[in-house]
Design a protein around this motif. Structure first.
Motif, PDB file in Angstrom:
ATOM      1  N   ARG A 249       0.831  -1.203   0.000  1.00  9.89           N
ATOM      2  CA  ARG A 249       0.000   0.000   0.000  1.00  9.89           C
ATOM      3  C   ARG A 249       0.867   1.256   0.000  1.00  9.89           C
ATOM      4  NH1 ARG A 249      -3.294  -2.896   3.601  1.00  9.89           N
ATOM      5  NH2 ARG A 249      -2.222  -1.893   5.381  1.00  9.89           N
TER       6      ARG A 249
ATOM      7  N   GLN B 108      -4.138  -3.575  -5.130  1.00  7.52           N
ATOM      8  CA  GLN B 108      -5.521  -3.802  -4.720  1.00  7.52           C
ATOM      9  C   GLN B 108      -6.477  -3.067  -5.665  1.00  7.52           C
ATOM     10  OE1 GLN B 108      -5.655  -2.469  -0.667  1.00  7.52           O
ATOM     11  NE2 GLN B 108      -4.411  -4.191   0.103  1.00  7.52           N
TER      12      GLN B 108
ATOM     13  N   VAL C  74      -8.876  -1.179  -5.160  1.00  8.40           N
ATOM     14  CA  VAL C  74      -9.266   0.170  -4.791  1.00  8.40           C
ATOM     15  C   VAL C  74      -8.395   1.217  -5.452  1.00  8.40           C
ATOM     16  CG1 VAL C  74      -7.754   0.260  -2.761  1.00  8.40           C
ATOM     17  CG2 VAL C  74      -9.863   1.617  -2.799  1.00  8.40           C
ATOM     18  N   TYR C  75      -7.210   0.851  -5.897  1.00  4.37           N
ATOM     19  CA  TYR C  75      -6.293   1.809  -6.514  1.00  4.37           C
ATOM     20  C   TYR C  75      -6.433   1.893  -8.044  1.00  4.37           C
ATOM     21  CZ  TYR C  75      -3.795   2.040  -2.057  1.00  4.37           C
ATOM     22  OH  TYR C  75      -3.458   2.239  -0.748  1.00  4.37           O
TER      23      TYR C  75
ATOM     24  N   ARG D 154      -7.699   5.332  -9.424  1.00  4.12           N
ATOM     25  CA  ARG D 154      -6.713   6.409  -9.248  1.00  4.12           C
ATOM     26  C   ARG D 154      -5.543   6.244 -10.220  1.00  4.12           C
ATOM     27  NH1 ARG D 154      -3.866   7.817  -3.412  1.00  4.12           N
ATOM     28  NH2 ARG D 154      -2.725   9.705  -4.099  1.00  4.12           N
TER      29      ARG D 154
ATOM     30  N   SER E 101     -10.189  -8.694 -10.825  1.00  2.00           N
ATOM     31  CA  SER E 101      -9.267  -7.669 -11.313  1.00  2.00           C
ATOM     32  C   SER E 101      -9.549  -7.345 -12.777  1.00  2.00           C
ATOM     33  CB  SER E 101      -7.817  -8.145 -11.145  1.00  2.00           C
ATOM     34  OG  SER E 101      -7.496  -8.323  -9.778  1.00  2.00           O
TER      35      SER E 101
ATOM     36  N   CYS F  21     -12.618  -5.225 -12.892  1.00  4.61           N
ATOM     37  CA  CYS F  21     -12.365  -3.881 -12.368  1.00  4.61           C
ATOM     38  C   CYS F  21     -11.640  -3.021 -13.405  1.00  4.61           C
ATOM     39  CB  CYS F  21     -11.543  -3.980 -11.090  1.00  4.61           C
ATOM     40  SG  CYS F  21     -11.279  -2.391 -10.273  1.00  4.61           S
TER      41      CYS F  21
ATOM     42  N   GLU G  41     -13.252   0.327 -15.198  1.00  3.79           N
ATOM     43  CA  GLU G  41     -12.589   1.623 -15.094  1.00  3.79           C
ATOM     44  C   GLU G  41     -12.347   2.232 -16.474  1.00  3.79           C
ATOM     45  OE1 GLU G  41     -11.901   3.566 -12.588  1.00  3.79           O
ATOM     46  OE2 GLU G  41     -12.844   2.169 -11.189  1.00  3.79           O
TER      47      GLU G  41
END
Length: 834
Positions: free
Chosen positions: A177, A217, A219-220, A223, A267, A270, A274
């Protein structure tokens, strides 16, 4: 190479998917190097260091810990062998000690990139690095990059190293992280640095993000992708080019392929979601297209289809929709590509759509993508129309030099080298398209062929005096374009002419294919079965329909156009030296005989005959022979609504035909062409036609002239008949062959003229001609004509043996000695015998 139902010729312009797949397999260490290989730009490689130099460099670095002195050259020596260099854990520990030891003076900041690159090599080539050592590396790199100097000097290498650290499987979640947070922070804070460096840092930046995406992960993801696509955002971003798009495609292909292999389905979902989110913002459409294409390419692999077929469909369809939406927006913005050339960004999007769709393996047909593919081919891959306009408008030497460099750069570009692959994808899309869109793209291709012909004809004349190299480079593009047109026409022939298309539409398509092929005939430098098969297929349809034949004939350039200078600038123009025009007319001359039966006499008289007679005087023997073949075919044709008009036209054309053929013989007119024309007219004109009599008298007169000239140069020419290359001897042989071909009403006149010609020859010539006549009569199987010929040759032999040639010639002129002047040769007796 075959894909689906489409076969494309082997060509240097076709992209090898096998090579691309092999390249990805062999790339196991450095993602940035694989991304660089997607473009044409190949950086020069430094000379590899020897094993002795590498060992010495490591020794010097170890000594620096004891002597507190740093040797910068040692690092450079190691990096010179990046591909073969292996950095083990002890060596990585040594590098980290030099960077972080409190007892040593800190290395100079300019050495940071070299240290980071060596540590990066360690992580990428090490299967199981010590976790504690990786944690130490993260701490050291974070500290050094936190300084302004370190960040600016080693940003790219630091990003690569951080990405490699984040992808270490055994790294703790907290460290991972921290690593990802640092990468996101660097990308957001150093965007201006990336923009300022542009092309030179993109492979490393993208590779660093790729490593993080492959292991971070979920969640990134959002970004990271925001930072990635923000590189090219409109507000002061990097100016995008195709090579950037290709790197983006390869990046997402690599990332998603890793997820497929590890079965990380969440993944995959995701990343795809995105990309779709970014697509809705449409900030950087070219990058979005290539990202979606890279994901599609990875998802379309067989392994994932077998593992999760339902998920594959749920993911691929939105990604295809994403590319289609960008294509729709581009079509709307450019006004159906009418204003495309004015916007550089739109042209980039078009290039990326073509390359992305081609490489992604997209199978479903989508009309916007079909239109983008054809536009990319005609505007970007084969940009000949715009080049022609610019060259004709500016003909000075400086401008020609700049265009030459531009054209060379284009022929070396990956976009041009992908022409075959894009063509194949375009044809596959065309096959599944509806009738309306098929017609649209057909019209675009056929119209392009017309522009290609007229444009290349003009620039060939403009550049003939001082632009040979530029012309050669342009023809490289045109030759590749010819392959595209032929392959497309072949597909059209198979899938349109054999479909439920109306008969009228089929005929129209057939005619337009023939016209288009005539326009690109000049660029046909290789033998293609698709070319000949397509012509055979469409000619079969055209030759059975009179209106189609007339439509094809009417597309031929007129006599006035053929002899007029197509360039506005003042320059001497010689129609026979216009090779582009000659190639097109030669195509017509070869096709017209196949449909001559359906060409009405007025059309032939007005449109075909002037061109046919003009090109009989062409210095190229192949072209001249083709013109004679058209005459032969017309004279032999027998179908017309008004046969009297057709026969009258045949007889009228004979007079000019003989004049045109014999005035150029033996210099220009090929003997084979004249012989075939004469044989055709004596067979097919009405019996006793004055045109046939004129033909024979013209041949005899020409033979007299040529023999007189030849005997002035070589008095012994008649002693040996083996010299068949003599033009006069060829005409004599043709006249002798006519004895068995002409009708009985013309035969007496032929025998009279042959007798007059023979008696004027010297003794050797008489004997030679008589021997040939004896052989011809002896081998004849015509039982009705043979007795007459026997009597005639006997009488001719007697006259030759009794009188000298000069005396007999005067007697023939004074007494009008003819076939009808003796009992044996009287016309009445000949007619009776025949």
């Amino acid at each position: 190479m075959a894909v689906g139902n489409i076969k494309t010729p082997k060509s240097k312009y076709l992209y090898s998917h096998k090579k691309r797949k092999k390249a990805m397999k062999t790339q196991t260490f450095f993602l940035e190097e694989w991304l660089k290989s997607s473009s044409n730009n190949t950086s020069s490689k430094a000379a590899s260091s020897s094993a002795r130099a590498i060992i010495q460099a490591w020794a010097e670095l170890r000594d620096s810990l004891h002597h507190q002195s740093f040797n910068f050259q040692s690092l450079q020596t190691l990096l010179n062998s990046q591909t073969s260099l292996h950095v083990a854990d002890p060596q990585a520990k040594l590098l980290l000690s030099i960077l972080s030891s409190p007892s040593l003076p800190p290395p100079p900041p300019q050495s940071y990139p070299l240290f980071f690159k060596l540590l990066y090599i360690w992580l990428r080539k090490s299967s199981k690095p010590f976790v504690s050592l990786v944690e130490t590396a993260l701490s050291v790199v974070s500290r050094l990059l936190s300084t302004e100097t370190g960040c600016l000097l080693a940003f790219c290498e630091g990003l690569l190293l951080l990405g490699a650290i984040s992808s270490v499987p055994t790294l703790s979640e907290s460290s991972k992280r921290a690593c990802v947070e640092l990468i996101c922070k660097l990308m957001e804070e150093q965007r201006d640095f990336i923009v300022s460096r542009g092309e030179s840092v993109l492979p490393e930046v993208l590779a660093g993000i790729g490593y993080v995406l492959s292991s971070s992960q979920l969640v990134y993801f959002g970004r990271l992708l925001n930072s990635l696509f923000g590189i090219w955002s409109k507000e002061g971003g990097v100016c995008g080019v195709l090579s950037h798009g290709l790197m983006v495609l390869r990046l997402f292909e690599w990332v998603v392929s890793g997820f497929v292999n590890s079965r990380a389905f969440k993944s995959i979902e995701c990343v795809c979601h995105e990309i779709l989110r970014v697509c809705k913002l449409s900030s950087v459409p070219f990058a979005v297209v290539m990202a979606a294409a890279g994901c599609l390419r990875a998802l379309n692999r067989i392994s994932f289809n077998n593992i999760r077929p339902e998920s594959n469909f749920q993911l691929t369809t939105p990604l295809e929709d994403c590319i289609e939406n960008v294509a729709k927006g581009l079509i709307t913005k450019s006004g159906n590509f009418c204003n495309l050339s004015d916007d550089r960004n739109d042209r980039l999007v078009l290039q990326c759509i073509a390359m992305g769709v081609t490489r992604s393996g997209l199978a479903s047909c989508r009309a916007p993508l079909l239109l983008c593919l054809v536009s990319a081919l005609l505007v970007e891959i084969f940009p000949l129309r715009s080049l022609y306009v610019r060259i004709v408008e500016h003909t000075n030497g400086k401008f020609v030099g700049s265009v030459l460099q531009e054209v060379k750069a284009h022929t070396d570009s990956i976009l041009f080298k992908e022409a075959g692959a894009v063509t194949r994808t375009f044809c596959n899309q065309y096959i599944s398209a509806d009738e309306e869109n098929k017609t649209i793209v057909e019209n675009l291709i056929w119209g392009y062929c017309q522009d290609l012909y007229s444009g290349h004809q003009r620039i060939s004349l403009v550049l003939q005096s001082g632009g040979k190299e530029l012309l050669d480079e342009l023809e490289k593009i045109a030759e590749a374009c010819f392959l595209m047109i032929v392959i497309f026409a072949s597909v059209v022939t198979k899938h349109r002419l054999n479909s439920k298309c109306s008969p009228e539409m089929k005929l129209e398509i057939s005619v337009r294919i023939l016209i288009s092929f005539s326009c690109v005939e000049y660029f046909r430098r290789v033998r293609l079965p698709e070319y000949t098969d397509t012509i055979r297929g469409v000619v079969v349809s055209v030759q059975e329909n009179e209106s189609s034949c007339v439509s094809f004939i009417e597309s031929m350039p007129s006599y006035a156009d053929l002899t007029k200078n197509p360039v506005t600038v003042r320059m001497k123009y010689v129609w026979s030296k216009d090779d582009v025009q000659t190639a097109r007319i030669l195509f017509y001359l070869r096709v017209v005989p196949t449909c001559i039966e359906r060409v009405p006499s007025p059309v032939f008289r007005k449109l075909v005959a002037p061109t046919m007679f003009l090109y009989m005087g062409h210095p190229n023997g192949k072209v001249a022979r083709a013109s004679h073949s058209v005459f032969v075919a017309f004279v032999a044709s027998g179908k017309d609504s008004n046969m009297d008009d057709r026969v009258l036209l045949k007889e009228q054309l004979v007079y000019y035909y003989m004049q045109r053929a014999l005035e150029g013989y033996p210099g220009i007119t090929p003997f084979e062409g004249t012989a075939s024309g004469v044989a055709s007219l004596v067979r097919h004109l009405p019996a006793g036609s004055p045109a046939t009599l004129y033909c024979i008298s013209s041949l005899v007169e020409k033979a007299n002239i040529l023999c007189s000239r030849a005997m002035e140069e070589d008095a012994d020419m008649w002693k040996n008949w083996q010299g068949d290359s003599e033009p006069c001897k060829k005409l004599v042989e043709l006249l002798l062959r006519l004895l068995s071909l002409v009708d009985i009403q013309v035969l007496p006149n032929l025998m009279k003229l042959l007798a007059q010609f023979t008696l004027q020859l010297p003794k050797d010539g008489q004997n030679m001609v008589l021997d040939e006549i004896h052989t011809l009569v002896a081998e004849s199987d015509d039982v009705t004509r043979k007795p007459t010929l026997v009597s005639w040759v006997q009488s001719l032999s007697f006259l030759c043996s009794q009188t000298t040639s000069s005396t007999m010639a005067r007697k023939f002129k004074r007494d009008d000695v003819s076939v009808g002047s003796t009992d044996n040769l009287s016309l009445n007796r000949i007619s009776a015998r025949l």
